[in-house]
Design a protein around this motif. Structure first.
Motif, PDB file in Angstrom:
ATOM      1  N   ALA A  99      19.981  -2.564  -3.011  1.00 41.06           N
ATOM      2  CA  ALA A  99      20.999  -2.246  -1.999  1.00 41.06           C
ATOM      3  C   ALA A  99      20.951  -0.795  -1.511  1.00 41.06           C
ATOM      4  N   PRO A 100      20.813   0.206  -2.392  1.00 46.47           N
ATOM      5  CA  PRO A 100      20.770   1.591  -1.884  1.00 46.47           C
ATOM      6  C   PRO A 100      19.579   1.846  -0.965  1.00 46.47           C
ATOM      7  N   ILE A 101      18.411   1.343  -1.347  1.00 45.48           N
ATOM      8  CA  ILE A 101      17.224   1.560  -0.508  1.00 45.48           C
ATOM      9  C   ILE A 101      17.357   0.782   0.796  1.00 45.48           C
ATOM     10  N   ARG A 102      17.872  -0.437   0.717  1.00 40.56           N
ATOM     11  CA  ARG A 102      18.055  -1.227   1.934  1.00 40.56           C
ATOM     12  C   ARG A 102      19.011  -0.512   2.902  1.00 40.56           C
ATOM     13  N   SER A 103      20.067   0.081   2.369  1.00 41.82           N
ATOM     14  CA  SER A 103      21.020   0.799   3.213  1.00 41.82           C
ATOM     15  C   SER A 103      20.355   1.978   3.912  1.00 41.82           C
ATOM     16  N   MET A 104      19.562   2.750   3.169  1.00 43.37           N
ATOM     17  CA  MET A 104      18.857   3.884   3.787  1.00 43.37           C
ATOM     18  C   MET A 104      17.837   3.414   4.810  1.00 43.37           C
ATOM     19  N   ALA A 105      17.147   2.307   4.505  1.00 49.88           N
ATOM     20  CA  ALA A 105      16.087   1.818   5.394  1.00 49.88           C
ATOM     21  C   ALA A 105      16.639   1.331   6.731  1.00 49.88           C
ATOM     22  N   GLU A 106      17.898   0.868   6.742  1.00 49.19           N
ATOM     23  CA  GLU A 106      18.478   0.363   7.984  1.00 49.19           C
ATOM     24  C   GLU A 106      18.549   1.436   9.064  1.00 49.19           C
ATOM     25  N   ALA A 107      18.595   2.698   8.653  1.00 51.35           N
ATOM     26  CA  ALA A 107      18.676   3.797   9.627  1.00 51.35           C
ATOM     27  C   ALA A 107      17.295   4.323  10.017  1.00 51.35           C
ATOM     28  N   LEU A 108      16.232   3.681   9.513  1.00 49.65           N
ATOM     29  CA  LEU A 108      14.877   4.169   9.738  1.00 49.65           C
ATOM     30  C   LEU A 108      14.034   3.159  10.499  1.00 49.65           C
ATOM     31  N   ASN A 109      12.913   3.628  11.012  1.00 51.21           N
ATOM     32  CA  ASN A 109      11.918   2.750  11.624  1.00 51.21           C
ATOM     33  C   ASN A 109      10.935   2.333  10.535  1.00 51.21           C
ATOM     34  N   VAL A 110      11.127   1.120  10.002  1.00 48.26           N
ATOM     35  CA  VAL A 110      10.291   0.627   8.913  1.00 48.26           C
ATOM     36  C   VAL A 110       9.533  -0.611   9.368  1.00 48.26           C
ATOM     37  N   GLN A 111       8.232  -0.624   9.168  1.00 43.12           N
ATOM     38  CA  GLN A 111       7.394  -1.770   9.506  1.00 43.12           C
ATOM     39  C   GLN A 111       6.922  -2.427   8.210  1.00 43.12           C
ATOM     40  N   PHE A 112       7.434  -3.643   7.952  1.00 38.90           N
ATOM     41  CA  PHE A 112       7.068  -4.368   6.746  1.00 38.90           C
ATOM     42  C   PHE A 112       5.857  -5.256   7.001  1.00 38.90           C
ATOM     43  N   ALA A 113       5.357  -5.879   5.937  1.00 43.89           N
ATOM     44  CA  ALA A 113       4.170  -6.741   6.011  1.00 43.89           C
ATOM     45  C   ALA A 113       3.013  -6.000   6.672  1.00 43.89           C
ATOM     46  N   THR A 114       2.894  -4.716   6.372  1.00 40.31           N
ATOM     47  CA  THR A 114       1.865  -3.867   6.963  1.00 40.31           C
ATOM     48  C   THR A 114       1.128  -3.146   5.847  1.00 40.31           C
ATOM     49  N   ARG A 115      -0.101  -3.537   5.620  1.00 37.81           N
ATOM     50  CA  ARG A 115      -0.896  -2.957   4.540  1.00 37.81           C
ATOM     51  C   ARG A 115      -1.836  -1.889   5.105  1.00 37.81           C
ATOM     52  N   VAL A 116      -1.616  -0.635   4.734  1.00 43.22           N
ATOM     53  CA  VAL A 116      -2.482   0.473   5.180  1.00 43.22           C
ATOM     54  C   VAL A 116      -3.664   0.561   4.219  1.00 43.22           C
ATOM     55  N   SER A 117      -4.874   0.437   4.774  1.00 39.24           N
ATOM     56  CA  SER A 117      -6.078   0.437   3.935  1.00 39.24           C
ATOM     57  C   SER A 117      -6.885   1.724   4.043  1.00 39.24           C
ATOM     58  N   ALA A 118      -6.659   2.510   5.108  1.00 38.77           N
ATOM     59  CA  ALA A 118      -7.448   3.734   5.272  1.00 38.77           C
ATOM     60  C   ALA A 118      -6.723   4.715   6.184  1.00 38.77           C
ATOM     61  N   LEU A 119      -6.990   6.011   5.962  1.00 40.44           N
ATOM     62  CA  LEU A 119      -6.509   7.087   6.823  1.00 40.44           C
ATOM     63  C   LEU A 119      -7.714   7.699   7.522  1.00 40.44           C
ATOM     64  N   VAL A 120      -7.577   7.951   8.818  1.00 43.10           N
ATOM     65  CA  VAL A 120      -8.672   8.525   9.601  1.00 43.10           C
ATOM     66  C   VAL A 120      -8.185   9.812  10.237  1.00 43.10           C
ATOM     67  N   ARG A 121      -8.911  10.890   9.995  1.00 42.43           N
ATOM     68  CA  ARG A 121      -8.565  12.188  10.567  1.00 42.43           C
ATOM     69  C   ARG A 121      -9.149  12.286  11.970  1.00 42.43           C
ATOM     70  N   GLU A 122      -8.306  12.596  12.970  1.00 41.18           N
ATOM     71  CA  GLU A 122      -8.811  12.711  14.328  1.00 41.18           C
ATOM     72  C   GLU A 122      -7.901  13.617  15.163  1.00 41.18           C
ATOM     73  N   ARG A 123      -8.522  14.465  15.958  1.00 42.56           N
ATOM     74  CA  ARG A 123      -7.831  15.362  16.896  1.00 42.56           C
ATOM     75  C   ARG A 123      -6.662  16.087  16.250  1.00 42.56           C
ATOM     76  N   GLY A 124      -6.869  16.567  15.047  1.00 39.46           N
ATOM     77  CA  GLY A 124      -5.832  17.334  14.381  1.00 39.46           C
ATOM     78  C   GLY A 124      -4.693  16.513  13.834  1.00 39.46           C
ATOM     79  N   GLY A 125      -4.818  15.184  13.904  1.00 42.32           N
ATOM     80  CA  GLY A 125      -3.761  14.313  13.396  1.00 42.32           C
ATOM     81  C   GLY A 125      -4.341  13.209  12.531  1.00 42.32           C
ATOM     82  N   TRP A 126      -3.582  12.141  12.384  1.00 44.09           N
ATOM     83  CA  TRP A 126      -3.971  11.039  11.508  1.00 44.09           C
ATOM     84  C   TRP A 126      -3.779   9.696  12.197  1.00 44.09           C
ATOM     85  N   ARG A 127      -4.755   8.820  11.980  1.00 43.82           N
ATOM     86  CA  ARG A 127      -4.648   7.434  12.428  1.00 43.82           C
ATOM     87  C   ARG A 127      -4.707   6.531  11.202  1.00 43.82           C
ATOM     88  N   LEU A 128      -3.833   5.520  11.181  1.00 45.56           N
ATOM     89  CA  LEU A 128      -3.779   4.588  10.063  1.00 45.56           C
ATOM     90  C   LEU A 128      -4.518   3.305  10.415  1.00 45.56           C
TER      91      LEU A 128
END
Length: 309
Positions: A99-128
């Motif tokens: 419940a506490p985490i769910r309450s905090m998450a409601e105020a955030l932009n959260v994308q579920f069912a999303t598995r990040v497999s790699a980070l790519v460095r590009e143009r001074g930033g990051w692509r997932l």
């Protein structure tokens, strides 16, 4: 900054909340179906009934002032309550541990069912890169997952962070979730009974359905390691057989299942959180602080402070 946070457990959601309060644009990604991580609550529809089990962390305590203040705020919002049956100073989320985490998450932009497999460095930033990910770039990345999942993501970009994660050992935990037809003749909590490290009458916690008889039975680390690669169905039956009552004395079982936590409890660590300001990449989580829920909260809080400078 536009910040990507990988992991919607206590550390990741806490870090995200503080960064949003500071004016950053934050997106949280998680492979699960909802927030909570190891503070998860399992909801099961079976035989026309809905059963709920806190199959991860069973309760939490609050020792540090920052976390005590947060717990008081949660209590005022009605999403946590004391549970003295576990121990003095124990708290649980209501109506579920998440419940506490769910309450905090409601105020955030959260994308579920999303598995990040790699980070790519590009143009001074990051692509997932990963399953369910749209093409998006970020100024900074936070990795808030168990230690064993950190190295594959950060090995090429932050080898010192990855090496720290490889040095951490987490204990596994097999957990059975059982609903009985009638009341089990046992105290609300049991600990260190043979193969069982902890067992609790989940339905006795504040905010639960007291008319049900739902139990969470967690094996100790040694037993869990020995049975780690077995099928969940067989493990659940065997854990129930280890319950400190003869099987014939237990009420009939209405529903049962089991869950394997490969990385249930990490060893104590004093790093808190790590932040590479040059690359704008950071890590937080209980593996950097300690095995308690409070440690995960404080780690996420510390990383947000490091990012803010």
């Amino acid at each position: 900054m536009q910040v990507a946070i990988i992991g919607a457990g206590m550390a990741g959601i806490t870090c995200a909340s503080r960064l949003v309060e500071a004016g950053h644009e934050v997106t949280v990604f998680d492979k699960g179906r909802g927030p909570g991580g190891r503070m998860a609550t399992r909801r099961v529809e079976h035989g026309g009934e809905t059963f709920r089990f806190d199959h991860g962390a069973q309760y939490f305590t609050a020792r540090e002032m920052a976390f005590q203040a947060q717990v008081r705020a949660w209590e005022a919002d009605g999403i946590v309550a004391p549970w003295p049956a576990a121990k003095e100073g124990a708290w649980v989320g209501t109506p579920g541990m998440n419940a506490p985490i769910r309450s905090m998450a409601e105020a955030l932009n959260v994308q579920f069912a999303t598995r990040v497999s790699a980070l790519v460095r590009e143009r001074g930033g990051w692509r997932l890169e990963g399953e369910g990910l749209a093409d998006a770039s970020f100024d900074a990345v936070v990795v808030a997952v168990p230690a064993e999942q950190v190295a594959p993501l950060l090995g090429a970009h932050a080898p010192d962070f990855a090496e720290d994660a490889r040095d951490v050992t987490s204990e596994p935990c097999w957990t059975a979730m059982v609903a009985f037809e009638g009341r089990v003749d046992a105290p609300d909590t049991l600990a260190d009974e043979g193969a069982i490290g902890w067992a609790a009458r989940n339905s006795a916690k504040p905010g639960r359905d007291a008319d049900q008889e739902c139990w969470v039975i967690q094996a100790n680390p040694r037993w869990s390691r020995a049975q780690l690669e077995r099928e969940a169905e067989n493990v659940g039956e065997e854990l129930l057989a280890h319950f400190p009552r003869a099987p014939g004395d237990l009420p009939p079982v209405l529903f049962s299942t089991a869950h394997r936590w490969r990385y249930a409890k990490c060893e104590k660590n004093d790093a808190g959180a790590r932040w590479d300001a040059a690359q704008r990449i950071g890590v937080c989580g209980d593996w950097l602080s300690g095995p308690r829920v409070e440690n995960a909260f404080l780690s996420g809080l510390e990383l947000a402070r490091l990012i803010e400078g």
